[in-house]
Motif scaffolding. Structure first.
Motif, PDB file in Angstrom:
ATOM      1  N   ASN A  92      51.263  41.703  57.607  1.00  0.00           N
ATOM      2  CA  ASN A  92      51.266  42.306  56.277  1.00  0.00           C
ATOM      3  C   ASN A  92      52.585  41.915  55.620  1.00  0.00           C
ATOM      4  N   ASN A  94      53.919  42.871  53.071  1.00  0.00           N
ATOM      5  CA  ASN A  94      54.646  44.001  52.491  1.00  0.00           C
ATOM      6  C   ASN A  94      55.528  44.683  53.523  1.00  0.00           C
ATOM      7  N   LYS A  97      55.472  47.100  59.446  1.00  0.00           N
ATOM      8  CA  LYS A  97      55.071  48.449  59.838  1.00  0.00           C
ATOM      9  C   LYS A  97      53.689  48.815  59.318  1.00  0.00           C
ATOM     10  N   TRP A  98      53.189  48.030  58.344  1.00  0.00           N
ATOM     11  CA  TRP A  98      51.859  48.287  57.800  1.00  0.00           C
ATOM     12  C   TRP A  98      50.815  47.308  58.348  1.00  0.00           C
ATOM     13  N   LYS A 101      47.341  48.842  59.347  1.00  0.00           N
ATOM     14  CA  LYS A 101      46.529  49.231  58.180  1.00  0.00           C
ATOM     15  C   LYS A 101      45.920  47.998  57.514  1.00  0.00           C
TER      16      LYS A 101
END
Length: 218
Positions: A92, A94, A97-98, A101
């Motif tokens: 990810n 962004n 840590k994501w 998701k």
């Protein structure tokens, strides 16, 4: 009473012949260039190679399948099996840590539509395998096309560099113009057959780069 029976009959026919998650005709693999992503979305990333945005089951005409099976939830054990490779090839952008998701969203929206041929582990492994065999950054560099803050390249030169690897099949280039009228290459998309075995031309292309000089930022 007769009208009730007719309604029930229509509902039954609709249920029996409803589309299933197996109704797709090919895959579109979307690979994104992190420095362009950073400029468009204002996020910091240390990635310096193309990463996977998604592997999307598609049809040759709309509608394209998505969200095909609510009963096949994301299995986090797949992350453990694929380990660090998934984080390297499909992060990810962004923020790491994501990651979970991001992978879960891609599986639910797109991956479930290939369940007739690929279980979750196979789906993610297929995307990683295609991406690494393709190695777009090296392919472009072999054609003299290198990331640079100021140099621009012709659309056809980039496409020809990709075709040198995949054959006479049309890829899709997706560009953005986040500032200063500079056209940035954000994504390269290639298409494979429904089993992910061979390249085919991408149809219904959104070649937003065509007709522009294209920058591939460092």
């Amino acid at each position: 009473m007769k009208s009730v029976f007719i309604i029930f009959y229509i509902m039954l026919i609709t249920f029996l012949f409803r589309p299933t998650y197996s109704t797709y005709q090919y895959f579109r693999l979307s690979l994104q260039w992190p420095p362009s992503y950073q400029q468009k979305y204002g996020v910091l990333t240390t990635q310096k190679n193309f990463t996977i945005h998604g592997l999307w089951p598609q049809n040759f005409s709309r509608p394209w399948p998505q969200d095909c099976s609510l009963s096949h939830s994301f299995d986090r054990n797949v992350v453990n099996i694929l380990g660090r490779q998934l984080a390297i090839d499909w992060p990810n952008l962004n923020g790491q840590k994501w990651n979970n998701k991001f992978w879960e969203a891609q599986w639910k929206k797109h991956g479930t539509c290939s369940l007739n041929n690929f279980k979750q582990l196979q789906y993610f492994s297929l995307a990683i395998g295609i991406k690494n065999k393709l190695d777009i950054l090296r392919m472009l560099e072999n054609a003299g096309i290198r990331p640079n803050a100021t140099v621009t390249y012709n659309y056809n030169d980039i496409v020809d560099a990709i075709k040198a690897k995949i054959g006479p099949f049309e890829p899709e280039l997706y560009c953005v113009m986040p500032h200063n009228n500079v056209v940035l290459l954000l994504e390269v998309r290639v298409c494979r057959d429904a089993m992910g075995a061979t390249y085919i031309s991408c149809v219904n292309n959104n070649n937003s780069c065509q007709g522009y000089l294209i920058n591939i930022p460092e």
